[in-house]
Scaffold this active site. Structure first.
Site, PDB file in Angstrom:
ATOM      1  N   GLY A  36      -2.887 -55.495  13.982  1.00  0.00           N
ATOM      2  CA  GLY A  36      -2.115 -54.246  13.379  1.00  0.00           C
ATOM      3  C   GLY A  36      -1.938 -54.346  11.966  1.00  0.00           C
ATOM      4  O   GLY A  36      -2.386 -53.734  11.210  1.00  0.00           O
ATOM      5  N   HIS A  37      -1.066 -55.561  11.823  1.00  0.00           N
ATOM      6  CA  HIS A  37      -0.711 -55.771  10.450  1.00  0.00           C
ATOM      7  C   HIS A  37      -2.026 -55.890   9.465  1.00  0.00           C
ATOM      8  O   HIS A  37      -2.037 -55.561   8.308  1.00  0.00           O
ATOM      9  CB  HIS A  37       0.181 -57.218  10.293  1.00  0.00           C
ATOM     10  CG  HIS A  37       1.286 -57.033  11.185  1.00  0.00           C
ATOM     11  ND1 HIS A  37       1.494 -57.891  12.150  1.00  0.00           N
ATOM     12  CD2 HIS A  37       2.453 -56.277  10.621  1.00  0.00           C
ATOM     13  CE1 HIS A  37       2.747 -57.547  12.542  1.00  0.00           C
ATOM     14  NE2 HIS A  37       3.509 -56.574  11.641  1.00  0.00           N
TER      15      HIS A  37
END
Ligand code: PAF
Length: 282
Positions: A36-37
């Site tokens: 996600g990051h």
């Protein structure tokens, strides 16, 4: 990639880029980095010359000391990931430098912090707004990237930036999900194997609920069915399930009973004590 553990040192690097009029994309994080990051970083790379990431587990935004103490920390692995991802600068300051004691100033978030995450995590958004304001002043990025999974955080920060006339552009990036639909989260690492098997079922059932709401079913009824289904799945795996809220809301985080355009379902639930949040567009 350069890593700065001191704010002065980070500022020196950033000042050179600013002097050269290079655009800066900034991704604030609390570490324990996952895909996600990385999707935020990928997006930031498309729009900016320089990429800055911060890793700082912000004590101010944890209302539960136990949650803070158990927050995963994987700095070395994070550094490798960031280096590979083509990040220019990592800022990882100490708490004593980020929040010198005694603290005389802090952001205070009004009504939006009384509901949902704000209601169940008192002081959380004051802590988030305070640290994000400090980071924005330090980095002075052209654009800042946040994940839509934390939709209420996105709302709070957008409002803060508007009301305080911060010059930074806030970019919201779609939630990055596993094939099962489970949203990537640093907290997923704390789920037991049994909890992991049922963790995706909230999103899967809410996706179905959203479709039924669009097709004209009563929102409260179909949301209750979704919650029941998750509870049954948890029972089958002998996982303790609880939830703080699962609600249909409008763009201002007001709970609504009837379908119209632009609504979302927001949810916060626990599996054997690990708290997860998610949201989806209806
Ligand atoms: O979303 C997070 O990881 C944090 O709330 C943030 C924005 C880095 C502030 O500490």
């Amino acid at each position: 990639m350069k890593s700065s553990y001191k704010l002065d040192e980070a500022r020196e690097t950033i000042d050179i880029w600013r002097g050269n009029r290079e655009s800066i994309g900034f991704v604030p994080t609390m570490g324990a980095l996952h895909k996600g990051h990385l999707s935020l970083i990928e997006r930031a790379k498309r729009d900016n010359k320089r990429i800055v990431v911060s890793i700082f587990v912000n004590p101010l935004q944890f209302n539960d000391k136990n949650d803070f103490d158990n927050y995963p920390s994987t700095l070395e692995q994070d550094q490798l990931l960031l280096d590979e991802a083509g990040v220019d600068l990592l800022i990882a300051p100490a708490a004593s430098e980020m929040h010198p004691q005694p603290m005389n100033f802090a952001m205070s978030v009004k009504s939006i912090s009384d509901v949902y995450e704000g209601q169940f995590r008192p002081g959380h958004f004051d802590g988030v707004a305070t640290v994000v304001a400090k980071l924005l002043l330090l980095v002075g990025p052209s654009r800042v990237y946040f994940g839509e999974k934390d939709i209420q955080q996105c709302y709070v920060i957008k409002r803060m930036v508007e009301e305080f006339h911060f010059p930074n552009v806030i970019e919201i990036v779609e939630t990055y999900r596993e094939a099962s639909g489970l949203a990537f989260s640093s907290r997923n690492t704390r789920l037991s194997d049994a909890s992991k098997r049922i963790a995706p079922s909230m999103y899967q059932n809410l996706l179905r609920a959203a479709k039924e709401i669009r097709d004209g079913s009563d929102p409260a009824t179909v949301i209750n069915v979704a919650i029941e289904k998750v509870a049954e799945a948890a029972k089958r795996e002998a996982v303790e399930f609880g939830y703080d809220y699962v609600e249909l809301i409008d763009q201002n985080f007001k709970s609504v009973a009837q379908y119209s355009e632009g609504l979302r379902i927001v949810a916060a639930w626990t599996l054997d004590g690990v708290r997860l949040i998610d949201n989806l567009s209806v």
